[in-house]
Design a protein around this motif. Structure first.
Motif, PDB file in Angstrom:
ATOM      1  N   UNK A  11       0.825  -1.221   0.000  1.00 42.70           N
ATOM      2  CA  UNK A  11       0.000   0.000   0.000  1.00 42.70           C
ATOM      3  C   UNK A  11       0.852   1.260   0.000  1.00 42.70           C
ATOM      4  N   UNK A  12       1.900   1.278   0.804  1.00 42.72           N
ATOM      5  CA  UNK A  12       2.786   2.439   0.814  1.00 42.72           C
ATOM      6  C   UNK A  12       3.529   2.569  -0.512  1.00 42.72           C
ATOM      7  N   UNK A  13       4.004   1.460  -1.036  1.00 41.62           N
ATOM      8  CA  UNK A  13       4.750   1.473  -2.291  1.00 41.62           C
ATOM      9  C   UNK A  13       3.910   2.047  -3.427  1.00 41.62           C
ATOM     10  N   UNK A  14       2.640   1.685  -3.467  1.00 41.88           N
ATOM     11  CA  UNK A  14       1.767   2.140  -4.546  1.00 41.88           C
ATOM     12  C   UNK A  14       1.479   3.646  -4.478  1.00 41.88           C
ATOM     13  N   UNK A  15       1.756   4.278  -3.361  1.00 42.65           N
ATOM     14  CA  UNK A  15       1.538   5.716  -3.231  1.00 42.65           C
ATOM     15  C   UNK A  15       2.723   6.532  -3.751  1.00 42.65           C
ATOM     16  N   UNK A  16       3.816   5.874  -4.079  1.00 45.45           N
ATOM     17  CA  UNK A  16       5.022   6.562  -4.524  1.00 45.45           C
ATOM     18  C   UNK A  16       4.971   6.859  -6.009  1.00 45.45           C
ATOM     19  N   UNK A  17       5.719   7.897  -6.430  1.00 44.69           N
ATOM     20  CA  UNK A  17       5.859   8.156  -7.861  1.00 44.69           C
ATOM     21  C   UNK A  17       6.961   7.242  -8.404  1.00 44.69           C
ATOM     22  N   UNK A  18       7.178   7.258  -9.698  1.00 44.44           N
ATOM     23  CA  UNK A  18       8.140   6.332 -10.316  1.00 44.44           C
ATOM     24  C   UNK A  18       9.554   6.511  -9.781  1.00 44.44           C
ATOM     25  N   UNK A  19       9.989   7.748  -9.612  1.00 39.60           N
ATOM     26  CA  UNK A  19      11.347   7.994  -9.116  1.00 39.60           C
ATOM     27  C   UNK A  19      11.497   7.446  -7.700  1.00 39.60           C
ATOM     28  N   UNK A  20      10.489   7.646  -6.876  1.00 36.05           N
ATOM     29  CA  UNK A  20      10.532   7.132  -5.505  1.00 36.05           C
ATOM     30  C   UNK A  20      10.521   5.606  -5.490  1.00 36.05           C
ATOM     31  N   UNK A  21       9.737   5.012  -6.380  1.00 34.04           N
ATOM     32  CA  UNK A  21       9.699   3.547  -6.468  1.00 34.04           C
ATOM     33  C   UNK A  21      11.073   2.995  -6.850  1.00 34.04           C
ATOM     34  N   UNK A  22      11.721   3.642  -7.811  1.00 36.42           N
ATOM     35  CA  UNK A  22      13.061   3.197  -8.211  1.00 36.42           C
ATOM     36  C   UNK A  22      14.025   3.274  -7.036  1.00 36.42           C
ATOM     37  N   UNK A  23      13.915   4.333  -6.260  1.00 35.84           N
ATOM     38  CA  UNK A  23      14.784   4.515  -5.105  1.00 35.84           C
ATOM     39  C   UNK A  23      14.554   3.415  -4.069  1.00 35.84           C
ATOM     40  N   UNK A  24      13.301   3.096  -3.802  1.00 35.98           N
ATOM     41  CA  UNK A  24      12.976   2.047  -2.833  1.00 35.98           C
ATOM     42  C   UNK A  24      13.473   0.696  -3.334  1.00 35.98           C
ATOM     43  N   UNK A  25      13.287   0.426  -4.613  1.00 37.18           N
ATOM     44  CA  UNK A  25      13.754  -0.845  -5.178  1.00 37.18           C
ATOM     45  C   UNK A  25      15.262  -0.952  -5.061  1.00 37.18           C
ATOM     46  N   UNK A  26      15.976   0.129  -5.331  1.00 39.75           N
ATOM     47  CA  UNK A  26      17.432   0.114  -5.204  1.00 39.75           C
ATOM     48  C   UNK A  26      17.844  -0.149  -3.760  1.00 39.75           C
ATOM     49  N   UNK A  27      17.128   0.469  -2.822  1.00 40.26           N
ATOM     50  CA  UNK A  27      17.418   0.253  -1.407  1.00 40.26           C
ATOM     51  C   UNK A  27      17.197  -1.216  -1.038  1.00 40.26           C
TER      52      UNK A  27
END
Length: 75
Positions: A11-27
């Protein structure tokens, strides 16, 4: 409990924009890679990895600090 945690994370992940999602995936990749790298390697493997890295450097296969900063700014 795990399913609730997975659902909350989704649910939190789906609230992110694409750049934020990429950052989380990298983390997350960094976390997983950190777990994998916690296994000790032999001195022979360590020396082999150093030799490979030195060979890459000698072939010019590296990024300068300036190039790296430019790449980061694109994210």
């Amino acid at each position: 409990m795990a399913k609730a945690l997975d659902h909350e994370m989704y649910n939190y992940f789906m609230q992110l924009n694409d750049a934020e999602k990429k950052s989380v995936i990298q983390m997350l990749k960094t976390f997983v890679k950190g777990k994998e790298s916690s296994v000790r390697i032999s001195i022979e493997q360590y020396n082999q990895e150093l030799q490979e890295a030195e060979a890459e450097y000698e072939r010019g296969e590296f990024a300068t600090h300036e190039e790296f900063v430019k790449q980061i700014r694109k994210w």
